[in-house]
Design a protein around this motif. Sequence first.
Motif, short mmCIF file in Angstrom:
data_model
loop_
_atom_site.label_atom_id
_atom_site.label_comp_id
_atom_site.label_asym_id
_atom_site.label_seq_id
_atom_site.Cartn_x
_atom_site.Cartn_y
_atom_site.Cartn_z
N PHE A 42 0.79 -1.22 0.00
CA PHE A 42 0.00 0.00 0.00
C PHE A 42 0.83 1.28 0.00
CE2 PHE A 42 -3.33 -2.98 1.40
CZ PHE A 42 -4.29 -2.66 0.44
N GLY A 43 2.15 1.17 0.08
CA GLY A 43 2.98 2.37 -0.05
C GLY A 43 2.84 2.94 -1.45
N PRO A 44 2.88 4.26 -1.60
CA PRO A 44 2.64 4.87 -2.91
C PRO A 44 3.76 4.62 -3.91
CG PRO A 44 3.25 6.55 -1.30
CD PRO A 44 3.09 5.27 -0.54
N ALA A 46 4.49 5.63 -8.37
CA ALA A 46 4.02 6.45 -9.48
C ALA A 46 3.01 5.66 -10.30
CB ALA A 46 5.20 6.86 -10.36
N ALA A 47 1.85 6.25 -10.53
CA ALA A 47 0.76 5.62 -11.28
C ALA A 47 0.40 4.25 -10.71
CB ALA A 47 1.11 5.51 -12.76
N ASN A 48 0.63 4.09 -9.41
CA ASN A 48 0.33 2.81 -8.74
C ASN A 48 1.00 1.64 -9.46
OD1 ASN A 48 -0.92 1.37 -6.61
ND2 ASN A 48 -2.62 0.79 -7.92
N SER A 49 2.20 1.90 -10.00
CA SER A 49 2.85 0.92 -10.88
C SER A 49 3.30 -0.35 -10.18
CB SER A 49 4.04 1.57 -11.59
OG SER A 49 4.94 2.15 -10.65
N SER A 50 3.64 -0.26 -8.91
CA SER A 50 3.92 -1.45 -8.08
C SER A 50 4.87 -2.45 -8.74
CB SER A 50 2.60 -2.14 -7.71
OG SER A 50 1.70 -1.24 -7.13
N PRO A 51 6.09 -2.02 -9.12
CA PRO A 51 6.98 -2.93 -9.86
C PRO A 51 7.75 -3.93 -8.99
CG PRO A 51 8.04 -0.81 -9.60
CD PRO A 51 6.65 -0.66 -9.03
N MET A 52 7.71 -3.78 -7.67
CA MET A 52 8.47 -4.70 -6.82
C MET A 52 7.93 -6.12 -6.92
SD MET A 52 9.07 -4.67 -2.66
CE MET A 52 7.33 -4.94 -2.29
N ARG A 53 8.85 -7.07 -7.01
CA ARG A 53 8.54 -8.48 -6.86
C ARG A 53 9.47 -9.02 -5.78
NH1 ARG A 53 5.35 -6.20 -9.42
NH2 ARG A 53 4.61 -6.64 -11.53
N SER A 126 12.51 0.39 -5.67
CA SER A 126 13.32 0.69 -4.49
C SER A 126 12.47 1.29 -3.38
CB SER A 126 14.47 1.63 -4.85
OG SER A 126 15.35 1.02 -5.77
N LEU A 127 11.55 2.18 -3.76
CA LEU A 127 10.61 2.72 -2.77
C LEU A 127 9.86 1.58 -2.08
CD1 LEU A 127 8.83 5.78 -4.41
CD2 LEU A 127 10.04 5.77 -2.22
N LEU A 132 8.81 -2.26 2.47
CA LEU A 132 8.88 -3.63 3.00
C LEU A 132 9.64 -3.65 4.33
CD1 LEU A 132 8.26 -6.68 2.07
CD2 LEU A 132 10.70 -6.72 1.55
N ILE A 133 10.74 -2.93 4.39
CA ILE A 133 11.53 -2.87 5.64
C ILE A 133 10.71 -2.24 6.76
CG2 ILE A 133 13.53 -1.78 6.73
CD1 ILE A 133 14.95 -2.08 3.97
N MET A 134 10.03 -1.14 6.46
CA MET A 134 9.25 -0.47 7.49
C MET A 134 8.05 -1.31 7.92
SD MET A 134 11.30 1.89 7.84
CE MET A 134 10.48 2.75 9.17
#
Length: 197
Positions: A42-44, A46-53, A126-127, A132-134
């Motif tokens: 749920f962290g923001p 850009a454009a809700n792109s959510s690229p982390m895997r 990276s964001l 994830l850490i927090m």
Amino acid sequence: MSAPLSDASLDQLFLTARTYNAWLPREVTDEQLHRLYELAKFGPTAANSSPMRIMFIKSADAKARLKPYLAESNAEKSMQAPVTAIVATDFAFYDQLPKLFPHADARSWFVGKEDMIQSSGMRNGSLQGAYLIMAARALGLDCGPMSGFDQAGVDAEFFAGTTVKSNFLVNIGYGDASQHLFDRLPRLSFEEAAQIA
């Protein structure tokens, strides 16, 4: 949402939280990892792109596969940690934008624009890794983020044939404060690092 967190919460998230190099023999459950992701997503971005895997390395077999690609200084602590998260970025993240950002044709902003794909993917992935850490700290888990590893080797071992590339690693568990916990290093002051314009 307007009430500040308690001092105890700020300590847990920032002020007394540490990077751990040794781990207690205490399990991190699959349920905890699911909860961790459900918060971090749920962290923001850009454009809700959510690229982390994320690849959560937990089993003995997966750890054995990861170990050859770790820097010598990171191998022992990662093998001891209950979980090592490979925080990665999917550089075809824009294919998910019709689902994630349906009110605009956001996919077209990226298709064929490799520089934009790379910069946005790395920035937002990276964001999400920081979230994830927090989130882990918020759930009472400790973290040990690392960048000492063979990225090409990890990518070939865990993400072959995909558009996913590793970014950094995070050991996750319950830190052992009696071992290898260094004194907190200094941070830059506001005056050294920030300006108000």
